[in-house]
Design an enzyme around this catalytic site. Structure first.
Site, PDB file in Angstrom:
ATOM      1  N   TYR A 140       1.489   0.105   4.958  1.00  0.00           N
ATOM      2  CA  TYR A 140       1.433  -1.224   4.316  1.00  0.00           C
ATOM      3  C   TYR A 140       2.012  -2.336   5.196  1.00  0.00           C
ATOM      4  O   TYR A 140       1.912  -3.509   4.840  1.00  0.00           O
ATOM      5  CB  TYR A 140       2.132  -1.205   2.959  1.00  0.00           C
ATOM      6  CG  TYR A 140       1.435  -0.348   1.912  1.00  0.00           C
ATOM      7  CD1 TYR A 140       0.126   0.104   2.096  1.00  0.00           C
ATOM      8  CD2 TYR A 140       2.080   0.010   0.740  1.00  0.00           C
ATOM      9  CE1 TYR A 140      -0.504   0.896   1.142  1.00  0.00           C
ATOM     10  CE2 TYR A 140       1.461   0.792  -0.221  1.00  0.00           C
ATOM     11  CZ  TYR A 140       0.161   1.236  -0.010  1.00  0.00           C
ATOM     12  OH  TYR A 140      -0.447   2.010  -0.960  1.00  0.00           O
ATOM     13  N   LYS A 194       3.047  13.734   7.004  1.00  0.00           N
ATOM     14  CA  LYS A 194       1.793  14.359   7.430  1.00  0.00           C
ATOM     15  C   LYS A 194       1.894  14.550   8.941  1.00  0.00           C
ATOM     16  O   LYS A 194       1.026  14.147   9.720  1.00  0.00           O
ATOM     17  CB  LYS A 194       0.643  13.412   7.026  1.00  0.00           C
ATOM     18  CG  LYS A 194      -0.705  14.034   6.950  1.00  0.00           C
ATOM     19  CD  LYS A 194      -0.842  15.073   5.852  1.00  0.00           C
ATOM     20  CE  LYS A 194      -2.171  15.793   6.034  1.00  0.00           C
ATOM     21  NZ  LYS A 194      -2.226  17.109   5.432  1.00  0.00           N
ATOM     22  N   ASP A 226       0.379  16.612   1.227  1.00  0.00           N
ATOM     23  CA  ASP A 226      -0.625  17.223   0.344  1.00  0.00           C
ATOM     24  C   ASP A 226       0.000  18.383  -0.435  1.00  0.00           C
ATOM     25  O   ASP A 226      -0.199  18.522  -1.654  1.00  0.00           O
ATOM     26  CB  ASP A 226      -1.870  17.667   1.123  1.00  0.00           C
ATOM     27  CG  ASP A 226      -1.545  18.371   2.438  1.00  0.00           C
ATOM     28  OD1 ASP A 226      -0.380  18.310   2.889  1.00  0.00           O
ATOM     29  OD2 ASP A 226      -2.450  18.998   3.004  1.00  0.00           O
ATOM     30  N   ASP A 250       4.137   5.363  -2.579  1.00  0.00           N
ATOM     31  CA  ASP A 250       3.383   4.648  -3.603  1.00  0.00           C
ATOM     32  C   ASP A 250       2.582   5.654  -4.439  1.00  0.00           C
ATOM     33  O   ASP A 250       2.609   5.644  -5.676  1.00  0.00           O
ATOM     34  CB  ASP A 250       2.448   3.658  -2.882  1.00  0.00           C
ATOM     35  CG  ASP A 250       1.797   2.664  -3.808  1.00  0.00           C
ATOM     36  OD1 ASP A 250       2.250   2.532  -4.960  1.00  0.00           O
ATOM     37  OD2 ASP A 250       0.830   2.013  -3.376  1.00  0.00           O
ATOM     38  N   ASP A 254       3.721   7.542  -8.398  1.00  0.00           N
ATOM     39  CA  ASP A 254       2.846   7.377  -9.566  1.00  0.00           C
ATOM     40  C   ASP A 254       2.504   8.735 -10.165  1.00  0.00           C
ATOM     41  O   ASP A 254       2.471   8.900 -11.389  1.00  0.00           O
ATOM     42  CB  ASP A 254       1.549   6.663  -9.153  1.00  0.00           C
ATOM     43  CG  ASP A 254       1.442   5.282  -9.775  1.00  0.00           C
ATOM     44  OD1 ASP A 254       2.460   4.563  -9.767  1.00  0.00           O
ATOM     45  OD2 ASP A 254       0.353   4.934 -10.279  1.00  0.00           O
TER      46      ASP A 254
END
Ligand code: ATP
Length: 359
Positions: A140, A194, A226, A250, A254
Site C-alpha cells: 500500500y 510470502k 496462505d 488488511d 478481516d
C-alpha cells in the site's frame, strides 16, 4: 486529577451513532473514576466535510491531532462522494496513518461470550490474538502511485529494514503484556509472509528473527501467509500476536474478524512513536446508517484500547469487562449479520449500566 485532550471524529454513515454511544460509555467511566478527566474535542472530517468544503480534513484538525493525547475516529467515507479522479473522497487512512507515521496497526481478534462464531467448538476467549499490520509501507506504499498504461500497471511493494524492525519490536513488546495463546498459554509472535516467493518478504522474515533474538522469553515462529489463512480457520487458538506486511494484515484481520462475530466486534489502534489514533475496523456502513441497529462495540472497544495506550489501564479494563459481562448475561444481542437485535441504544445502556456498577 489526570486530564487528557482527546480529539473525536464522528465521521460519516453510522460513524456519528457509534461516536454518541462511545461518548456515553466514556462519560460513565469518568463518573466512576473521579481522578480521570477526558476533554473531548469534536472535529468534522471525512466525506461530509469534503462535500461541504472540498477538503476531507482541515489543517486545524491535523494540528490538533498532533497536539492531543488521544484521537478517537469513527468510520468515515461515503461511496457517493468522490474525488475528480474517481476515488472515495472521504477516507482519512492515508492522511492520518502516513501523516502521523503510525506504523503499527493493531487489530485484536477476540471471541466474546454470546457471540456465535462460524467456527465450531470455541469457548469465549478461545480465539484471542492480535494482528499487527505494518501500516506505512508494504504494497500500500504504492497507494495512488501505480505506474503503467492501459494494458499493464505495476504497483511496488516496499519493505525496509527500519520499517520492519520497529513493527516487529512492537509485536514482541505487545506479546510481553499479554497472557499467551489460548491453546497453550505460550507467549508467541508469528511472522506472516510470502518469503518463499518475494525477496521483499524474505527481508521481512530475516529482520523478524534478528529482532526475535532480543526476546528469548517469547516464542518466535514464521508461517507463509496462505498457510496462515488456513490456520486462522482450523487452529486460531494457536495464535497470540501475528505481525505482517500491510496488505496481508488488511486481508487476514478481516478473516479473523469474521471468526469472532463480524466487523462490529473489531476495534483497532494505529500507533506510532509519538502519536496514535483508534478506530473501528469497519467502514461507515451507509446501508444501515440512521437505523439505530449498528453495533457500537467496535468503537467502544477502540476507546478502551485508547485508554490503555494513554496509561489508563484500569478504565480500559472497566470497559472491556463491562462489554464481556453484558454479552455473557445476554443483555446485548446481535443477529447473524452482526446487527443489534434490540438497537444500538440498548447496547450502549447495557455497557454503561455495568460500568456504573448498576448490574
Ligand atoms: P470500507 O471499505 O470503508 O471498510 P466496506 O465496504 O468494507 O467499507 P463496511 O462499511 O465495513 O463496508 O460494511 C460491511 C458490512 O458490514 C455492511 O453490510 C455493514 O452494514 C456491516 N457493518 C459494518 N459495521 C457494522 C456495525 N458496527 N454493526 C453492524 N453491521 C456493520
Amino acid at each position: 486529577m489526570k486530564e487528557y485532550r482527546i480529539i473525536t471524529i464522528p465521521g460519516d454513515g453510522i460513524g456519528p451513532e457509534l461516536m454518541e454511544s462511545t461518548i456515553a460509555v466514556l462519560e460513565a467511566v469518568q463518573e466512576m473514576n473521579g481522578a480521570l478527566k477526558l476533554n473531548l474535542e469534536e472535529h468534522e472530517a471525512g466525506a461530509g466535510r469534503y462535500a461541504r468544503y472540498g477538503k476531507r480534513i482541515s489543517d486545524e484538525t491535523l494540528q490538533a491531532c498532533h497536539e492531543a493525547d488521544g484521537i478517537l475516529k469513527a468510520p468515515v467515507g461515503n461511496p457517493a462522494v468522490r474525488t475528480p479522479e474517481g476515488t472515495e473522497a472521504g477516507l482519512l487512512g492515508g492522511v492520518l496513518r502516513t501523516g502521523l507515521d503510525l506504523f503499527a496497526n493493531m487489530r485484536p481478534v477476540k471471541l466474546y461470550p454470546g457471540i456465535r462464531s462460524p467456527l465450531a467448538g470455541y469457548e469465549p476467549g478461545g480465539i484471542d490474538y492480535v494482528v499487527i499490520r505494518e501500516n506505512t509501507e508494504g504494497l500500500y506504499a504504492s497507494r495512488d502511485k501505480g505506474v503503467g498504461g492501459p494494458e499493464a500497471v505495476a504497483d511496488t511493494l516496499i519493505i525496509t529494514r527500519k520499517g520492519t524492525e520497529r513493527v516487529v519490536r512492537f509485536a514482541f513488546e505487545l506479546s510481553r503484556k499479554r497472557n499467551g495463546a489460548p491453546e497453550d498459554g505460550v507467549r508467541r509472535v508469528t511472522c506472516v509472509d510470502k518469503s518463499n516467493v518475494l525477496r521483499s518478504m524474505a527481508l521481512f522474515r530475516e529482520v523478524f528473527f534478528e529482532v526475535a533474538a532480543d526476546y528469548p522469553d517469547i516464542e518466535a515462529e514464521a508461517v507463509y501467509s496462505d498457510a496462515c489463512a488456513n490456520h486462522l480457520v482450523i487452529r486460531p487458538a494457536h495464535y497470540d500476536v501475528l505481525v505482517m506486511e500491510n496488505m496481508l494484515g488488511d486481508l487476514l484481520s478481516d478473516l479473523g474478524g469474521a471468526t469472532a462475530g463480524g466487523l462490529g466486534m473489531c476495534p483497532s489502534g494505529n500507533i506510532g512513536e509519538k502519536f496514535a489514533f483508534f478506530e473501528a475496523v469497519h467502514g461507515s456502513a451507509p446501508d444501515i446508517a440512521g437505523q439505530g441497529i449498528a453495533n457500537p462495540l467496535s468503537l467502544i472497544l477502540s476507546a478502551a484500547l485508547m485508554l490503555a495506550h494513554i496509561g489508563e489501564s484500569e478504565a480500559a479494563n472497566q470497559i472491556e469487562t463491562s462489554v464481556w459481562g453484558a454479552l455473557e448475561a445476554g443483555e446485548i444481542r446481535l443477529d447473524n449479520k452482526g446487527r443489534a437485535v434490540d438497537g444500538s441504544q440498548a447496547i450502549t445502556e447495557a455497557v454503561c449500566a455495568r460500568v456504573r456498577g448498576e448490574i
